[in-house]
Design a protein around this motif. Sequence first.
Motif, short mmCIF file in Angstrom:
data_model
loop_
_atom_site.label_atom_id
_atom_site.label_comp_id
_atom_site.label_asym_id
_atom_site.label_seq_id
_atom_site.Cartn_x
_atom_site.Cartn_y
_atom_site.Cartn_z
N THR A 8 77.18 -9.18 91.98
CA THR A 8 77.45 -10.39 92.74
C THR A 8 76.82 -10.26 94.12
O THR A 8 76.91 -9.22 94.76
N ILE A 9 76.20 -11.33 94.57
CA ILE A 9 75.64 -11.39 95.91
C ILE A 9 76.57 -12.27 96.75
O ILE A 9 76.82 -13.42 96.39
N THR A 10 77.08 -11.72 97.84
CA THR A 10 77.95 -12.49 98.73
C THR A 10 77.23 -12.74 100.04
O THR A 10 76.70 -11.81 100.66
N LEU A 11 77.21 -14.01 100.43
CA LEU A 11 76.72 -14.39 101.75
C LEU A 11 77.94 -14.72 102.61
O LEU A 11 78.84 -15.44 102.17
N LEU A 12 77.96 -14.19 103.81
CA LEU A 12 79.04 -14.44 104.75
C LEU A 12 78.42 -15.13 105.96
O LEU A 12 77.44 -14.64 106.52
N SER A 13 78.97 -16.27 106.32
CA SER A 13 78.48 -17.03 107.47
C SER A 13 79.60 -17.19 108.47
O SER A 13 80.76 -17.42 108.09
N ILE A 14 79.26 -17.06 109.75
CA ILE A 14 80.24 -17.19 110.82
C ILE A 14 79.78 -18.34 111.71
O ILE A 14 78.66 -18.31 112.23
N PHE A 15 80.66 -19.34 111.86
CA PHE A 15 80.28 -20.56 112.57
C PHE A 15 81.28 -20.87 113.68
O PHE A 15 82.47 -20.58 113.58
N ARG A 16 80.75 -21.54 114.70
CA ARG A 16 81.58 -22.07 115.79
C ARG A 16 81.44 -23.59 115.77
O ARG A 16 80.38 -24.13 115.48
N ARG A 17 82.51 -24.26 116.13
CA ARG A 17 82.50 -25.73 116.17
C ARG A 17 81.60 -26.22 117.30
O ARG A 17 81.35 -25.50 118.26
N LEU A 104 79.37 -30.99 113.03
CA LEU A 104 80.42 -29.99 112.89
C LEU A 104 80.19 -28.71 113.68
O LEU A 104 81.10 -28.22 114.35
N PHE A 105 79.00 -28.14 113.58
CA PHE A 105 78.74 -26.79 114.07
C PHE A 105 77.93 -26.76 115.36
O PHE A 105 77.11 -27.64 115.61
N ASP A 106 78.12 -25.68 116.11
CA ASP A 106 77.20 -25.29 117.18
C ASP A 106 76.09 -24.53 116.45
O ASP A 106 76.18 -23.32 116.24
N ARG A 107 75.05 -25.23 116.05
CA ARG A 107 74.01 -24.66 115.17
C ARG A 107 73.30 -23.47 115.81
O ARG A 107 72.83 -22.59 115.11
N ALA A 108 73.23 -23.42 117.14
CA ALA A 108 72.54 -22.33 117.82
C ALA A 108 73.25 -20.99 117.63
O ALA A 108 72.62 -19.94 117.77
N THR A 109 74.54 -21.03 117.29
CA THR A 109 75.30 -19.78 117.15
C THR A 109 75.57 -19.40 115.69
O THR A 109 76.28 -18.43 115.44
N MET A 110 75.01 -20.14 114.74
CA MET A 110 75.27 -19.87 113.32
C MET A 110 74.67 -18.52 112.92
O MET A 110 73.52 -18.23 113.25
N LYS A 111 75.46 -17.71 112.24
CA LYS A 111 75.04 -16.40 111.77
C LYS A 111 75.34 -16.29 110.27
O LYS A 111 76.40 -16.69 109.81
N VAL A 112 74.39 -15.72 109.51
CA VAL A 112 74.57 -15.53 108.07
C VAL A 112 74.23 -14.08 107.74
O VAL A 112 73.26 -13.53 108.26
N TYR A 113 75.05 -13.46 106.88
CA TYR A 113 74.89 -12.05 106.53
C TYR A 113 75.02 -11.85 105.03
O TYR A 113 75.77 -12.57 104.36
N TYR A 114 74.33 -10.85 104.51
CA TYR A 114 74.64 -10.32 103.18
C TYR A 114 75.82 -9.38 103.35
O TYR A 114 75.91 -8.65 104.34
N VAL A 115 76.73 -9.34 102.38
CA VAL A 115 77.90 -8.48 102.44
C VAL A 115 77.71 -7.28 101.52
O VAL A 115 77.37 -7.44 100.35
N ASP A 116 77.90 -6.11 102.08
CA ASP A 116 77.93 -4.86 101.31
C ASP A 116 79.38 -4.37 101.41
O ASP A 116 79.78 -3.77 102.40
N GLU A 117 80.18 -4.72 100.41
CA GLU A 117 81.62 -4.50 100.48
C GLU A 117 81.99 -3.10 100.04
O GLU A 117 81.53 -2.60 99.02
N ARG A 118 82.89 -2.49 100.81
CA ARG A 118 83.48 -1.18 100.49
C ARG A 118 84.99 -1.33 100.66
O ARG A 118 85.44 -1.81 101.68
#
Length: 126
Positions: A8-17, A104-118
């Motif tokens: 499974t590939i998980t993408l994690l995104s962190i957003f601010r309004r 919705l979002f403050d697009r300048a601060t949008m961050k997206v990551y691949y998750v390597d879960e442990r």
Amino acid sequence: MAGDETMTITLLSIFRRRDGMTHDEFVEYYERSHRVIGEKVLSGYATRYVRRFLTPVGREDDGSERDVVMEIDFPSEAVMEAFFASIRDDEAVAEEIRIDEDKLFDRATMKVYYVDERESALPAVG
């Protein structure tokens, strides 16, 4: 990740309004509008779409915090790549997403990551 088509590939995104929106307004709009768009475009590609709304602990929400952690699971890297290609290839869908994100979002601060879960195995409580 490359070459491993079974994990499974998980993408994690962190957003601010966006500025001028309260956290409650953000959550309400996300769940009423943006979630629906997400479900529509992710259908057939993603296996999980989760929003985790964040509230600061021990301090006031001054608007500088991140408001949501979004997780999307794909059954493989190939399916994830097919999803992103589908968005790039459909200008109307890409525009719909962009317009809603601007509301919705403050697009300048949008961050997206691949998750390597442990995960740690912890002893039972009690």
